[in-house]
Design a protein around this motif. Structure first.
Motif, mmCIF file in Angstrom:
data_model
loop_
_atom_site.group_PDB
_atom_site.id
_atom_site.type_symbol
_atom_site.label_atom_id
_atom_site.label_comp_id
_atom_site.label_asym_id
_atom_site.label_seq_id
_atom_site.Cartn_x
_atom_site.Cartn_y
_atom_site.Cartn_z
ATOM 1 N N ALA A 130 -9.179 -2.053 -19.478
ATOM 2 C CA ALA A 130 -8.229 -1.018 -19.054
ATOM 3 C C ALA A 130 -8.630 -0.373 -17.732
ATOM 4 C CB ALA A 130 -8.118 0.051 -20.140
ATOM 5 N N ASP A 131 -9.936 -0.315 -17.459
ATOM 6 C CA ASP A 131 -10.385 0.323 -16.225
ATOM 7 C C ASP A 131 -9.918 -0.416 -14.983
ATOM 8 O OD1 ASP A 131 -11.821 2.715 -16.956
ATOM 9 O OD2 ASP A 131 -13.334 1.431 -17.870
ATOM 10 N N ALA A 132 -9.670 -1.715 -15.088
ATOM 11 C CA ALA A 132 -9.170 -2.471 -13.934
ATOM 12 C C ALA A 132 -7.797 -1.955 -13.526
ATOM 13 C CB ALA A 132 -9.112 -3.955 -14.262
ATOM 14 N N VAL A 133 -6.951 -1.700 -14.508
ATOM 15 C CA VAL A 133 -5.622 -1.138 -14.232
ATOM 16 C C VAL A 133 -5.754 0.281 -13.697
ATOM 17 C CG1 VAL A 133 -3.404 -0.519 -15.251
ATOM 18 C CG2 VAL A 133 -4.599 -2.581 -16.022
ATOM 19 N N ARG A 134 -6.689 1.045 -14.281
ATOM 20 C CA ARG A 134 -6.912 2.429 -13.859
ATOM 21 C C ARG A 134 -7.359 2.496 -12.395
ATOM 22 N NH1 ARG A 134 -10.451 4.151 -17.956
ATOM 23 N NH2 ARG A 134 -8.594 4.251 -19.271
ATOM 24 N N ILE A 135 -8.209 1.573 -11.993
ATOM 25 C CA ILE A 135 -8.677 1.536 -10.609
ATOM 26 C C ILE A 135 -7.502 1.324 -9.665
ATOM 27 C CG2 ILE A 135 -9.993 0.157 -8.930
ATOM 28 C CD1 ILE A 135 -11.984 -0.355 -11.319
ATOM 29 N N ASP A 136 -6.677 0.328 -9.968
ATOM 30 C CA ASP A 136 -5.528 0.016 -9.110
ATOM 31 C C ASP A 136 -4.583 1.207 -8.996
ATOM 32 O OD1 ASP A 136 -6.532 -2.527 -8.776
ATOM 33 O OD2 ASP A 136 -5.193 -3.462 -10.240
ATOM 34 N N SER A 137 -4.243 1.810 -10.123
ATOM 35 C CA SER A 137 -3.269 2.903 -10.100
ATOM 36 C C SER A 137 -3.832 4.150 -9.425
ATOM 37 C CB SER A 137 -2.793 3.228 -11.518
ATOM 38 O OG SER A 137 -3.867 3.662 -12.327
ATOM 39 N N THR A 138 -5.101 4.447 -9.675
ATOM 40 C CA THR A 138 -5.708 5.628 -9.065
ATOM 41 C C THR A 138 -5.807 5.475 -7.560
ATOM 42 O OG1 THR A 138 -7.000 6.071 -11.056
ATOM 43 C CG2 THR A 138 -7.724 7.154 -9.043
ATOM 44 N N PHE A 139 -6.220 4.294 -7.122
ATOM 45 C CA PHE A 139 -6.358 4.072 -5.679
ATOM 46 C C PHE A 139 -4.996 4.113 -5.001
ATOM 47 C CE2 PHE A 139 -8.309 2.220 -1.899
ATOM 48 C CZ PHE A 139 -9.556 2.813 -1.956
ATOM 49 N N ARG A 140 -3.991 3.522 -5.647
ATOM 50 C CA ARG A 140 -2.642 3.563 -5.094
ATOM 51 C C ARG A 140 -2.158 5.004 -4.966
ATOM 52 N NH1 ARG A 140 -0.460 0.453 -8.518
ATOM 53 N NH2 ARG A 140 0.257 2.045 -9.954
ATOM 54 N N GLU A 141 -2.389 5.805 -6.011
ATOM 55 C CA GLU A 141 -1.965 7.204 -5.974
ATOM 56 C C GLU A 141 -2.699 7.988 -4.898
ATOM 57 O OE1 GLU A 141 0.573 8.649 -7.516
ATOM 58 O OE2 GLU A 141 1.042 6.636 -8.244
ATOM 59 N N LEU A 142 -3.973 7.664 -4.683
ATOM 60 C CA LEU A 142 -4.747 8.321 -3.625
ATOM 61 C C LEU A 142 -4.111 8.082 -2.254
ATOM 62 C CD1 LEU A 142 -8.521 7.716 -4.469
ATOM 63 C CD2 LEU A 142 -7.488 9.901 -3.851
ATOM 64 N N ILE A 143 -3.768 6.832 -1.997
ATOM 65 C CA ILE A 143 -3.178 6.498 -0.695
ATOM 66 C C ILE A 143 -1.819 7.161 -0.538
ATOM 67 C CG2 ILE A 143 -2.278 4.613 0.730
ATOM 68 C CD1 ILE A 143 -4.489 2.837 -0.469
ATOM 69 N N ARG A 161 0.057 -1.807 -1.502
ATOM 70 C CA ARG A 161 -0.663 -2.883 -2.202
ATOM 71 C C ARG A 161 -1.305 -3.847 -1.198
ATOM 72 N NH1 ARG A 161 3.036 -4.187 -5.533
ATOM 73 N NH2 ARG A 161 3.952 -5.956 -4.452
ATOM 74 N N LEU A 162 -0.574 -4.204 -0.159
ATOM 75 C CA LEU A 162 -1.133 -5.070 0.875
ATOM 76 C C LEU A 162 -2.309 -4.410 1.579
ATOM 77 C CD1 LEU A 162 2.123 -6.530 2.473
ATOM 78 C CD2 LEU A 162 0.353 -7.807 1.259
ATOM 79 N N LEU A 163 -2.200 -3.104 1.814
ATOM 80 C CA LEU A 163 -3.286 -2.381 2.461
ATOM 81 C C LEU A 163 -4.537 -2.384 1.582
ATOM 82 C CD1 LEU A 163 -4.319 -0.650 4.783
ATOM 83 C CD2 LEU A 163 -3.352 1.356 3.621
ATOM 84 N N GLU A 164 -4.352 -2.157 0.280
ATOM 85 C CA GLU A 164 -5.486 -2.207 -0.652
ATOM 86 C C GLU A 164 -6.166 -3.564 -0.610
ATOM 87 O OE1 GLU A 164 -5.040 -0.382 -4.684
ATOM 88 O OE2 GLU A 164 -2.956 -0.207 -4.046
ATOM 89 N N GLN A 165 -5.355 -4.621 -0.611
ATOM 90 C CA GLN A 165 -5.911 -5.969 -0.610
ATOM 91 C C GLN A 165 -6.668 -6.244 0.690
ATOM 92 O OE1 GLN A 165 -2.313 -8.157 -1.337
ATOM 93 N NE2 GLN A 165 -2.342 -7.776 -3.539
ATOM 94 N N GLY A 166 -6.112 -5.778 1.803
ATOM 95 C CA GLY A 166 -6.792 -5.952 3.086
ATOM 96 C C GLY A 166 -8.105 -5.198 3.129
ATOM 97 N N TRP A 167 -8.085 -3.956 2.642
ATOM 98 C CA TRP A 167 -9.319 -3.157 2.621
ATOM 99 C C TRP A 167 -10.378 -3.820 1.748
ATOM 100 C CZ3 TRP A 167 -11.312 -0.608 -1.806
ATOM 101 C CH2 TRP A 167 -12.466 0.153 -1.556
ATOM 102 N N TYR A 168 -9.954 -4.340 0.612
ATOM 103 C CA TYR A 168 -10.881 -4.996 -0.315
ATOM 104 C C TYR A 168 -11.530 -6.209 0.354
ATOM 105 C CZ TYR A 168 -12.450 -5.901 -5.132
ATOM 106 O OH TYR A 168 -13.186 -6.057 -6.271
#
Length: 202
Positions: A130-143, A161-168
């Motif tokens: 579940a934390d994998a989903v939590r990471i994605d949603s929290t980071f998206r909300e932060l941005i 989402r593209l920005l997150e992937q690029g940053w990663y």
């Protein structure tokens, strides 16, 4: 590479005592991950340092994939506590770049731990970790919060989402020492400028 997470979800702490034990486990895992890297961390050693029974550790974290994905989720939650909303007169796109650069610097301070967290997150299946989903949603909300978007469009969400992937990807190259820190930060700023141009005040 961590073994794929077991097909059962982690137990969620509910009582104050359980939450305290949960946090002790995360702190112990972070310290050992920073010192030893993912492959050399032993679950039994984490349990001993946290002062919990090994059965308790496995109840909350069925595998190292669960454990270090949870450590990353905890790190992201700490980012959420900081305020990165654009200051008066500041371009919101620049504020997002500062957020991502801050996150990169925090992670790169402990590269072995960062690698452990990212490898685990990559191996995590959303259905059982579940934390994998939590990471994605929290980071998206932060941005989105940093951009000042309370009602993002589907297009906004796709760009984020593209920005997150690029940053990663940039962060991964930094950890593998394939790009210098200054170049990585310049890449992050450029990605923000290109992807979020419609949200810029410039």
């Amino acid at each position: 590479m961590p073994r794929i997470a077991e097909a059962r979800p982690s137990a969620e702490p509910s009582s104050p005592g359980q939450k305290a034990r949960h946090q002790r486990i995360l702190r112990a895992a972070a310290r050992q991950g920073a010192e030893n890297g993912l492959e050399r961390v032993q679950m039994l050693d984490v349990a001993k340092e946290a002062g919990v029974a090994i059965a308790t550790l496995y109840r909350y974290f069925p595998s190292k994939t669960h454990l270090f994905t949870a450590v990353l989720a905890d790190q992201v939650a700490r980012l959420e506590e900081a305020t990165f909303a654009a200051k008066p007169g500041q371009d919101p796109v620049e504020a997002v770049a500062e957020l991502l650069i801050h996150a990169s610097r925090q992670l790169l301070r402990r590269p072995l731990l960062a690698n452990a967290m990212m490898q685990s997150n990559n191996a995590a299946h959303a259905g059982t970790v579940a934390d994998a989903v939590r990471i994605d949603s929290t980071f998206r909300e932060l941005i989105l919060r940093t951009l000042g978007l309370d009602e993002p469009t589907d297009h906004d969400l796709r760009l984020v989402r593209l920005l997150e992937q690029g940053w990663y990807g940039v962060l991964t190259q930094s950890l593998n020492m394939r790009v210098e820190p200054a170049d990585a930060e310049a890449d992050i700023r450029l990605a923000c400028t290109l992807l979020l141009v419609d949200r810029s005040n410039a």
